[in-house]
Motif scaffolding. Sequence first.
Motif, short mmCIF file in Angstrom:
data_model
loop_
_atom_site.label_atom_id
_atom_site.label_comp_id
_atom_site.label_asym_id
_atom_site.label_seq_id
_atom_site.Cartn_x
_atom_site.Cartn_y
_atom_site.Cartn_z
N ILE A 55 -28.45 -5.49 14.16
CA ILE A 55 -29.26 -6.08 12.55
C ILE A 55 -30.92 -5.46 12.25
O ILE A 55 -31.38 -5.95 13.29
CB ILE A 55 -28.95 -7.50 11.61
CG1 ILE A 55 -27.21 -7.66 11.75
CG2 ILE A 55 -29.25 -7.76 10.56
CD1 ILE A 55 -27.41 -9.77 12.28
N LYS A 56 -31.46 -4.49 12.01
CA LYS A 56 -32.13 -4.48 11.34
C LYS A 56 -33.31 -5.23 10.01
O LYS A 56 -33.89 -5.64 10.98
CB LYS A 56 -32.20 -2.51 10.46
CG LYS A 56 -31.61 -1.38 11.52
CD LYS A 56 -32.14 -0.18 11.33
CE LYS A 56 -31.27 0.69 12.19
NZ LYS A 56 -31.59 2.06 11.04
N ASN A 57 -32.36 -5.73 8.49
CA ASN A 57 -33.27 -6.26 8.69
C ASN A 57 -32.41 -7.10 8.11
O ASN A 57 -31.07 -6.62 6.92
CB ASN A 57 -33.61 -5.84 6.95
CG ASN A 57 -35.02 -5.02 7.23
OD1 ASN A 57 -35.76 -4.73 7.91
ND2 ASN A 57 -34.82 -3.44 7.93
N LEU A 88 -20.46 -2.31 15.29
CA LEU A 88 -21.16 -2.54 13.65
C LEU A 88 -22.79 -2.40 14.32
O LEU A 88 -23.34 -3.45 14.26
CB LEU A 88 -21.31 -3.87 12.56
CG LEU A 88 -19.09 -3.46 12.30
CD1 LEU A 88 -18.91 -4.72 12.12
CD2 LEU A 88 -19.20 -1.97 10.99
N GLU A 89 -23.61 -1.26 12.99
CA GLU A 89 -24.81 -1.68 12.48
C GLU A 89 -25.30 -1.87 11.22
O GLU A 89 -24.60 -1.16 10.68
CB GLU A 89 -25.70 0.04 13.10
CG GLU A 89 -27.00 -0.14 12.93
CD GLU A 89 -27.22 1.09 13.80
OE1 GLU A 89 -28.60 1.65 12.99
OE2 GLU A 89 -27.27 1.70 14.40
N ASN A 137 -24.54 0.57 4.84
CA ASN A 137 -26.27 0.20 3.95
C ASN A 137 -26.63 -0.18 3.91
O ASN A 137 -28.25 -1.11 4.61
CB ASN A 137 -26.42 2.23 2.97
CG ASN A 137 -27.26 2.55 2.89
OD1 ASN A 137 -28.11 2.72 4.04
ND2 ASN A 137 -27.26 3.17 1.94
N THR A 138 -26.48 -0.93 2.93
CA THR A 138 -26.93 -2.66 2.08
C THR A 138 -25.78 -3.18 1.65
O THR A 138 -24.63 -3.12 2.03
CB THR A 138 -27.32 -3.10 1.11
OG1 THR A 138 -26.63 -1.61 0.17
CG2 THR A 138 -28.77 -1.33 0.79
N ILE A 177 -31.39 -7.69 16.70
CA ILE A 177 -31.73 -8.22 15.54
C ILE A 177 -32.96 -7.99 15.23
O ILE A 177 -34.10 -8.61 15.76
CB ILE A 177 -31.90 -10.15 15.13
CG1 ILE A 177 -30.13 -10.01 15.25
CG2 ILE A 177 -32.45 -9.90 13.63
CD1 ILE A 177 -29.60 -11.06 14.78
N ASP A 178 -33.68 -7.40 14.52
CA ASP A 178 -35.10 -6.44 14.49
C ASP A 178 -36.17 -7.90 13.37
O ASP A 178 -36.68 -7.76 13.95
CB ASP A 178 -35.53 -5.16 14.20
CG ASP A 178 -34.61 -4.48 14.93
OD1 ASP A 178 -34.89 -4.05 16.29
OD2 ASP A 178 -34.29 -3.06 14.34
N ASN A 179 -35.60 -7.56 12.83
CA ASN A 179 -35.68 -8.56 11.47
C ASN A 179 -35.23 -9.16 10.67
O ASN A 179 -34.34 -9.11 10.11
CB ASN A 179 -37.28 -7.73 10.46
CG ASN A 179 -37.41 -8.22 9.53
OD1 ASN A 179 -38.44 -9.45 9.77
ND2 ASN A 179 -37.63 -8.22 8.47
#
Length: 141
Positions: A107-109, A83-84, A64-65, A130-132
């Motif tokens: 990696i989303k953010n 891993l996400e 999550n974080t 990597i998105d952002n």
Amino acid sequence: MKQLITIKNGNKQNSVSADQRFDENLLTGCITFLDINISKLSIFSDNSQCEDSVNFIRVNGDTNTINISNSVGDAVDADFSVLEFNEINITNAKNDCIDLSSGKYYIKNAKLISCSDKSISAGEKSSVVIDNVKTVSSDIS
């Protein structure tokens, strides 16, 4: 319904000496996840004194974080994992902010501030999407 697990680390006594960068089990993380599946994990770490603040080895799942500040080595290290990462915030890592090897990573953010080496290191047969990502004041962005 999956349960949210939160782990907090901030114990300066959880350390490795400068000449020995692993513990008696040859692990390098103040927090190490080894051979498990994880889901919706949240990690908070401050002032870790280990080679890696958080180390994932052969781990599958998502976080999550992850919030890490003041790491004396790599903040996040992952090896042989799938891993996400939803959100990663790292400030003041004395080595790489994120070090990824031999796995698949998404990696989303990510917000990476003051990485003394690389913001994100990816090598040894790793696939990384990597998105952002925002990097500030890192030696190698």
